[in-house]
Write a protein that holds these residues in place. Sequence first.
Motif, short mmCIF file in Angstrom:
data_model
loop_
_atom_site.label_atom_id
_atom_site.label_comp_id
_atom_site.label_asym_id
_atom_site.label_seq_id
_atom_site.Cartn_x
_atom_site.Cartn_y
_atom_site.Cartn_z
N UNK A 260 1.45 0.84 -13.09
CA UNK A 260 1.99 1.17 -11.78
C UNK A 260 1.48 2.52 -11.30
N UNK A 261 1.39 3.49 -12.22
CA UNK A 261 0.87 4.80 -11.85
C UNK A 261 -0.59 4.69 -11.38
N UNK A 262 -1.39 3.92 -12.08
CA UNK A 262 -2.79 3.77 -11.69
C UNK A 262 -2.90 3.17 -10.29
N UNK A 263 -2.06 2.20 -9.98
CA UNK A 263 -2.05 1.62 -8.64
C UNK A 263 -1.67 2.66 -7.59
N UNK B 262 0.81 -1.22 0.00
CA UNK B 262 0.00 0.00 0.00
C UNK B 262 0.85 1.27 0.00
N UNK B 263 2.17 1.14 -0.09
CA UNK B 263 3.04 2.31 -0.12
C UNK B 263 3.01 2.94 -1.51
N UNK B 264 2.54 4.16 -1.67
CA UNK B 264 2.40 4.74 -3.01
C UNK B 264 3.73 4.91 -3.74
N UNK B 265 4.81 5.22 -3.01
CA UNK B 265 6.09 5.42 -3.69
C UNK B 265 6.66 4.12 -4.24
N UNK B 266 6.22 2.99 -3.73
CA UNK B 266 6.64 1.72 -4.33
C UNK B 266 6.14 1.62 -5.76
N UNK B 267 4.88 1.98 -5.99
CA UNK B 267 4.33 1.95 -7.33
C UNK B 267 4.91 3.06 -8.21
N UNK B 268 5.16 4.23 -7.62
CA UNK B 268 5.79 5.31 -8.38
C UNK B 268 7.17 4.88 -8.85
N UNK B 269 7.93 4.24 -7.97
CA UNK B 269 9.26 3.77 -8.36
C UNK B 269 9.16 2.69 -9.43
N UNK B 270 8.19 1.78 -9.31
CA UNK B 270 8.03 0.74 -10.32
C UNK B 270 7.74 1.36 -11.69
N UNK B 271 6.86 2.36 -11.72
CA UNK B 271 6.58 3.04 -12.98
C UNK B 271 7.79 3.79 -13.50
N UNK B 272 8.53 4.42 -12.60
CA UNK B 272 9.72 5.17 -13.01
C UNK B 272 10.80 4.24 -13.55
N UNK B 273 10.99 3.09 -12.90
CA UNK B 273 11.99 2.14 -13.38
C UNK B 273 11.65 1.68 -14.79
#
Length: 447
Positions: free
Chosen positions: A75-78, A48-59
Amino acid sequence: MYTDAQGNALTVASAEAARAFDHAIEGFLKYRFDAGLRLKAFITADPSAPLGQVMAGSFAMLAYDRGLLGRAAGSLAKAQALPANAREKAHMAALSAWIDGTPEKALSVWEQIVAEHPRDLLAFRLHHFCAFWMGAPERMVTLVEQVMPAWSDETAGYGSVLACRCFAHEETGSYTIAEHAGRDAVALDRGDLWAAHGVAHVLEMQGRRAEGLDWIAALEPNWDGGNNLMHHLWWHQAMFMAEQRDFDGVLRLYDTRFRNRESKVHLAQPDLYIDVQNAASMLFRLQLRGIAVGDRWEELAEKAEARIGDTLSAFTQPHWMMALAASGRRDAAARMLTALEDAARGNTHHARILRDAALPATRAVALHAEGRHDEVCDILRPALGDLHRLGGSHAQQDVLEQIFVDSAMKAGRQADARLALERAAAKSPVPPARRVGFAEAALAVAY
């Protein structure tokens, strides 16, 4: 309220998740091979950590691969569906702009994040990356100098900020500041690949080739666990060798280090933009010097043909064309130019870069392979002032300048050769006569 190692508030469920975030950020900043696994561990620790998904999208976006846009968007949508603080929501806005093909908007959002949170390493480092590949080193310098007062050697991640300070100042010609920052970062961590890379650029630009070879040789034992940035450092090693005209040494490095042809693994290497740029530009430079490179173009050409129409990385376009043209794939080369023309018709910042810089550079590569040197000069001359917008360092961009001077000499166009030499002299303190790609022209043309 949990925070990261730099004191920024994190929306995470536990201290364990916060430390997993720090571990993932460190892997990203230090170019570790296991950075993706570190990110996976963070997401597992707290889905549920939003920056985890932000990092996944950024990677996904960092790969400059059109095939990964869907993964980034997912990943951004999540991330957008999760509770988040204002800083984390700003990260989502930056990622959204990047995915939408407006990285210039993402730069502005990251700059705003860093203005309010000068120790936000994720925003800072993504800005550094995108500004570089958009040909905006002045924005890299502005941001790093803006955050420096908030950092000290007692702050986790300080070495990575110094490494970015090194590269930003090198790209804007402040070599003394750059070298000191890079060496200070390496003193903190001898395995810091980005800092080692920044200093290698300084030594390249100043013509300190023997020092450059010693610098890389001394640091290489510390690179275990690094990612493919090691390939780029070995490319720098080859660049130093090429300037010493050790072309056999260059080919050995190509085969055993930055392309690793002696291992079957190279056949399955991903077509990552920086690896392609390393390989194609080095083979092209060697061919300009009359060095036979054998069948080394073929595996690059296979990958290039498979990526026709993927124009996310503007600077990679002429490198793909080098492989297609050198391997005689004229039909594929024509299809690539058509796809690039289509992408350049848009009204976005990126489309304008493709139209003004990538398209003429890529056409010039194709024409050069056909010996149509007058046409190369006609196409490249009006675009020379825009080539920096492709991104890439001065050392990397140099191959495009070499195409122009080579065609100018072969077409007997002394005025164009003089222009190329004047540009080379302005960009580096090393005289063209001491640079392998310009020395022959410098001996023949007064400038």
